[in-house]
Every structure is written in C-alpha cells, then in structure tokens.
Scaffold this motif. Structure first.
Motif, mmCIF file in Angstrom:
data_model
loop_
_atom_site.group_PDB
_atom_site.id
_atom_site.type_symbol
_atom_site.label_atom_id
_atom_site.label_comp_id
_atom_site.label_asym_id
_atom_site.label_seq_id
_atom_site.Cartn_x
_atom_site.Cartn_y
_atom_site.Cartn_z
ATOM 1 N N LYS A 7 88.785 140.594 118.086
ATOM 2 C CA LYS A 7 88.791 139.198 118.549
ATOM 3 C C LYS A 7 87.539 138.455 118.094
ATOM 4 N N LEU A 9 85.723 138.169 115.458
ATOM 5 C CA LEU A 9 84.646 139.013 114.924
ATOM 6 C C LEU A 9 83.833 138.273 113.855
ATOM 7 N N SER A 23 90.433 137.559 113.848
ATOM 8 C CA SER A 23 91.139 138.203 114.961
ATOM 9 C C SER A 23 92.423 138.828 114.422
ATOM 10 N N SER A 57 78.886 138.646 116.651
ATOM 11 C CA SER A 57 79.623 138.241 117.846
ATOM 12 C C SER A 57 81.071 138.694 117.722
ATOM 13 N N GLY A 58 81.822 138.529 118.795
ATOM 14 C CA GLY A 58 83.211 138.969 118.813
ATOM 15 C C GLY A 58 83.371 140.261 119.595
ATOM 16 N N GLN A 59 84.611 140.684 119.754
ATOM 17 C CA GLN A 59 84.908 141.889 120.526
ATOM 18 C C GLN A 59 85.925 142.774 119.810
ATOM 19 N N ILE A 60 85.791 144.076 120.033
ATOM 20 C CA ILE A 60 86.749 145.053 119.515
ATOM 21 C C ILE A 60 87.226 145.896 120.696
ATOM 22 N N PHE A 61 88.533 146.001 120.845
ATOM 23 C CA PHE A 61 89.123 146.791 121.928
ATOM 24 C C PHE A 61 89.972 147.914 121.344
ATOM 25 N N GLU A 66 86.824 148.007 125.682
ATOM 26 C CA GLU A 66 85.945 147.398 124.678
ATOM 27 C C GLU A 66 85.034 148.454 124.049
ATOM 28 N N THR A 68 83.007 147.478 121.207
ATOM 29 C CA THR A 68 82.233 146.681 120.241
ATOM 30 C C THR A 68 80.870 147.288 119.924
ATOM 31 N N ARG A 69 80.186 147.819 120.911
ATOM 32 C CA ARG A 69 78.816 148.321 120.694
ATOM 33 C C ARG A 69 78.722 149.846 120.776
#
Length: 236
Positions: A7, A9, A23, A57-61, A66, A68-69
């Motif tokens: 999302k 990214l 996304s 920035s953004g998110q990964i699921f 999540e 992302t990090r």
C-alpha cells in the motif's frame, strides 16, 4: 484472499525516488507478474517486500499482518522466500550445503530430509551434483539451485527476480515449467521477469511498472492482447 498487500509504497535511493507510491496485491495460490523495462523499479519493489531495503513510506502486509519494517531473515521463518536476481549461490559451497542454507530457520530434521527429497525429485540434476561446488554448475543449474534453496524454507510465498536471465532457451522453458509446478503444489508466486511474453502466459494477473509507477494492471492473458503492452514488451 490476498496473501500480500502493498500500500502506497515509496522507496528512495538518497534523493532519487525509485518507487512512487505503488499499491498492489498478490492473491493466495496465484502467479502474479511484475513486468517493465530495466530501471522501472521491479527489483527494488521485491527487495523492499523481502526486507532488504527500507521504504520511505507505505505499508506491506503478509497474511494480514504488517511486515513493513521486519528484517528479511525473520520473513523467511514467516513463510516468505526470495530467489534473487543473478542467482547468488554460495560458489565455494557444495550443492547440498547451499540447499541446507535455505533451511536454516527450520528445526525438524526429519521434516528437513523429506523436503530435501522433494527438492531432488523436482530437480534431479541437483541430486546428481549434490557434492559438486555450486560455482562449477552451469547458469541453468545454478538457477535451479537458487530456486531449490528458497523452497527448502517451505515458503507460502516465493518471490522470484529474473529467474530466466542469461539462460539458454532450453533452460528458460524448463525454469518456467518449474515455476508453474511450484505454484500448483500450493506456493504463491510473485514473479519479476524480462521475458514478458512467457511470464504473461503463465501468470494469473500482472502489473506493469514504469519509472516507479504502476501504469497498467489486469488479467495477464488480457494484457498480452493490450496494444501498448504488445508494443513495449512483446514485440520480437
């Protein structure tokens, strides 16, 4: 159901923005393709998903959680495997040692032996060359080893970056057949490939990346007939 969701990214290399708020999602059980020219951001996208590059920035699921990090080594134990561009086998180690490196997160030795048997069944040449140094294998055999090593972690999602790059036509066909077999056995595949024609022929859905943006997406077979895709990526 989406096994992977990306999302908004954004990824930078210094001041240069490589990924510009993309996304997309990967549904469980499918082969999803990312196609695009060199420099479009395909490899960067995969490396960000697998924890090798931090996003701005953004998110990964993954499976609704999540990630992302989360660093790459932890993602392996969660069920995500990465077959990197250029194969990256351990040249000074044997084929068997390379395969065992792929299973470093797994503890059950009996289960491990069963997985190894299934890898040898899928890649008979790896069993024939199990005591050979990986650096002495042909390009096609090294690609099979990289794929086999990733499968040793028993992934639910396998991310592949240019698996057919630099291979002879015979090996290219074999690699694409193996990708389909891996998928049919229950593993979801996210595939980056320069060979757009072959990729679209086996994928369920595809996304077209241009300079860090997704400019087109849809059913892979339909994209094969899209005039702009034909002109840019499918012309002989």
């Amino acid at each position: 159901m989406a096994i992977l969701e990306v999302k908004e990214l954004e990824v930078y290399y210094g001041v240069i923005q490589a990924i510009k708020g993309i996304s997309f999602e990967v549904n469980e059980g499918e082969i999803i393709a990312l196609i695009g020219a060199n420099g479009a951001g395909k490899t960067t996208t995969l490396q960000t998903i697998t924890g090798l590059i931090p996003p701005k920035s953004g998110q990964i699921f993954y499976e609704g959680k999540e990630i992302t990090r989360i660093p790459g080594y932890k993602l392996v134990s969660m069920g995500i495997a990465h077959v990197p561009e250029g194969r990256r086998v351990f040249a000074e180690m044997t084929v068997l040692q390379n395969l065992k490196m792929g299973a470093y997160t797994r503890k059950d030795k009996t289960e491990l032996e069963e997985t190894l048997k299934s890898i040898y069944h899928r890649f008979p040449r790896l069993e024939e060359r199990k005591n050979q140094l990986a650096g002495t294998l042909s390009g096609g055999e090294q690609q099979m080893l990289a794929m086999g090593r990733a499968l040793m972690s028993h992934p639910r999602l396998i991310v592949m970056d240019e698996p057919s790059m630099g291979l002879s036509p015979i090996y290219v066909n074999e690699i694409f057949e193996i990708i389909q077999e891996i998928n049919k056995s229950g593993t979801t595949v996210l595939l980056v490939e320069q060979n757009a024609k072959k990729t679209l022929s086996i994928a369920n859905k595809a996304y077209v990346l241009e300079t860090g943006n997704i400019v087109l997406s849809g059913d892979a077979k339909e994209l094969m007939n899209d005039d702009s895709v034909k002109k840019a990526y499918l012309s002989e």
